[in-house]
Design a protein around this motif. Structure first.
Motif, PDB file in Angstrom:
ATOM      1  N   THR A  31      -5.572  -4.215   0.099  1.00  0.00           N
ATOM      2  CA  THR A  31      -5.646  -2.752   0.097  1.00  0.00           C
ATOM      3  C   THR A  31      -5.366  -2.193  -1.289  1.00  0.00           C
ATOM      4  OG1 THR A  31      -4.930  -2.681   2.412  1.00  0.00           O
ATOM      5  CG2 THR A  31      -4.740  -0.649   1.134  1.00  0.00           C
ATOM      6  N   SER A  69       0.815  -1.211   0.000  1.00  0.00           N
ATOM      7  CA  SER A  69       0.000   0.000   0.000  1.00  0.00           C
ATOM      8  C   SER A  69       0.851   1.265   0.000  1.00  0.00           C
ATOM      9  CB  SER A  69      -0.955  -0.001   1.191  1.00  0.00           C
ATOM     10  OG  SER A  69      -0.241  -0.056   2.414  1.00  0.00           O
ATOM     11  N   LYS A  74      -9.610   1.524   4.940  1.00  0.00           N
ATOM     12  CA  LYS A  74      -8.585   1.050   5.871  1.00  0.00           C
ATOM     13  C   LYS A  74      -8.983   1.255   7.337  1.00  0.00           C
ATOM     14  CE  LYS A  74      -4.258  -0.543   6.299  1.00  0.00           C
ATOM     15  NZ  LYS A  74      -3.825  -1.860   5.782  1.00  0.00           N
TER      16      LYS A  74
END
Length: 531
Positions: free
Chosen positions: A364, A36, A353
């Motif tokens: 993600t 991420s 998140k």
């Protein structure tokens, strides 16, 4: 004026350029978009040259080439107020706002508001950023691309050409993430500058003389100071609107700030931002002045937004024309992928998140890519439906910001400089102020643009005062305690003294304060002749 046409050589150059740029994006994606932080922040390892070039390309791109030339064709140089004032806003940003981003180690701008206020304020501001990126940056950028296509192929419907650019931008962003965006932006920035110089030089050469250009233009076209009742840029609007609008754009807008968050340290983030400010100053010569020259060369264009495409297809020779068109098209796509990456980051890191803190890195990134697809479609639909109601693209970009950014400015700047700011005041100012501004914008700029109203730069200042009043009253009426780490989240003279000690002994070229003075001086060189 010659017929608009593009030959096989030009088409080949355009295809090769776009394919090569996509190839670079894919190559970078393989190296960086593995988790991420790599996907959304490029691994936080970029140096100042790439950051500065990326900031420039994201802000300029094809949207500004067409928008600024159109504004120059219609009004002259007053639109340059948006360029030179950006230098001072960037200086303000690197002095007073950027240090708080880096010190608090946030991944998004709204995340800082959660630290200063609360979670509700973070999500409200994040929702605003998504809205602004969609309405302003994505829709405007896609429409700019559609203008280019319609010059070449007038029979192609707007929604089809907009869809092509949305798809190209989606390919960039879905795969590459921020690292790919920054690297390709740097390539586009150099190409855009070179392409702009080519068009500007040919435009100057095509004019009979500079005197002929001045005679064809309105009497005050070469002055940035306009009367208080000027429809486009009244001089008081510089203070009541332009400075306020650009404070949001360069200091609080996730699409712009995200690049500085990807810097390897605060120094590189500051240097990159100042570099971008310096790059914007010559836009007077390569964007606005060609639009004024177009008044002399093509006095009867159907739309001011056709000024830049007309210059390209009429003056630039085959082969070289392909390079300029490729730079324009690829720059438009580059700006759109920046918007989509920003929106993807906001939705994923500010909403998904926090709700699912245990989600894997791979999931993600996958969610970020899905969000990109959704907003790519939304941007396509919006740009096809609304942008065409404005006389120039630039009007759309600036008037929208003037109405919806005031509550954001109040909440953010108030939170940094006023210890008394409270979550209650911040949240309700955003919740009330943003929808109210949007409604006013629709009524005054979309539904009834010819009705009795106030110039949008004046409206911006009045809305800031109204939102500031609401913010102060709600904060003073709140019994909420100060944030625990308030000293780390607000600016004080002690902050300045501590930083001065840190900078002591550094050479001038590594001290952002001296570099800021240099940028201010360079700005004066460009501005004073236009007073």
């Amino acid at each position: 004026m010659s017929e608009f046409s593009i030959g096989a050589l030009d088409i080949s150059l355009v295809v090769i350029y776009i394919a090569a740029t996509i190839g670079v994006a894919l190559w970078v994606a393989r190296r960086s978009a593995k988790d991420s932080e790599g996907y959304f922040l490029g691994g936080r390892g970029f140096g100042w040259p790439l950051i500065g070039l990326s900031l420039y390309a994201s802000n300029i791109s094809g949207t500004s080439f067409i928008g600024f030339a159109g504004a120059g064709y219609r009004d002259g140089v007053p639109a340059y107020n948006y360029e030179w004032t950006a230098a001072f806003i960037i200086i303000f940003f690197v002095f007073f706002i950027y240090p708080f981003y880096m010190r608090s180690k946030v991944s998004t701008v709204p995340e800082f508001l959660e630290k200063r206020y609360d979670t509700k304020t973070r999500r409200s501001f994040s929702g605003f950023n998504v809205l602004a990126n969609l309405f302003l940056d994505a829709a405007g950028g896609l429409f700019a691309g559609a203008v280019v296509v319609q010059v070449l192929y007038p029979d192609v419907p707007l929604w089809i050409s907009v869809g092509i650019f949305a798809l190209l931008a989606g390919i960039y962003t879905i795969v590459g993430g921020l690292a790919a965006v920054i690297v390709t932006d740097a390539i586009q920035a150099v190409t855009l500058i070179v392409g702009g110089i080519i068009v500007a030089v040919l435009a100057f050469n095509a004019a009979d003389s500079w005197s002929a250009v001045r005679d064809a233009a309105p009497p005050d076209a070469l002055s940035i100071v306009r009367p208080v009742d000027d429809a486009a840029m009244p001089w008081p609007g510089l203070f009541t609107g332009v400075l306020l609008i650009y404070t949001y754009y360069f200091a609080l807008n996730q699409m712009i700030v995200q690049r500085t968050l990807a810097a390897r340290n605060a120094d590189h983030g500051r240097w990159g931002a100042l570099f971008a400010g310096a790059l914007k100053l010559p836009n007077l010569l390569i964007m606005l002045i060609p639009g004024i020259i177009a008044i002399h060369l093509y006095p009867n264009l159907e739309s001011p937004d056709l000024a830049f495409p007309t210059l390209v297809f009429d003056l630039v020779p085959a082969g070289m024309r392909g390079i300029v068109i490729a730079a324009l098209i690829a720059g438009i796509v580059s700006s759109i992928d920046s918007v989509l990456n920003s929106v993807s980051t906001l939705v994923t890191l500010d909403f998904v998140k926090p709700l699912k803190p245990d989600i894997s890195e791979k999931a993600t990134v996958r969610i970020g890519r899905m969000v990109t697809v959704i907003f790519m479609v939304l941007a396509w639909a919006l740009s096809s439906a609304i942008v065409g109601v404005f006389p120039t693209l630039f009007d759309y970009l600036q008037s929208f910001l003037a109405y919806i950014t005031p509550p954001v400015l109040v909440v953010f700047i108030g939170g940094i400089f006023w210890r008394g700011a409270r979550p209650r005041g911040a949240f309700w100012t955003l919740v009330i102020g943003v929808p109210a501004g949007l409604i006013l914008w629709i009524l005054t700029e979309v539904l009834y643009p010819d009705g009795p109203g106030i110039q949008f730069l004046y409206a911006c200042g009045l809305l800031v005062l109204a939102n500031a009043t609401l913010f102060v009253l709600l904060s003073r009426g709140s019994d909420e305690p100060e944030a625990n780490d308030i000293d780390e989240l607000t600016w004080t003279r002690a902050t300045w003294r501590a930083e001065s000690e840190e900078l002591a002994g550094r050479p001038w070229y590594q001290n952002y304060r001296y570099l800021s003075l240099g940028l201010a001086g360079l700005t004066a060189v460009f501005v004073i002749p236009l007073l």
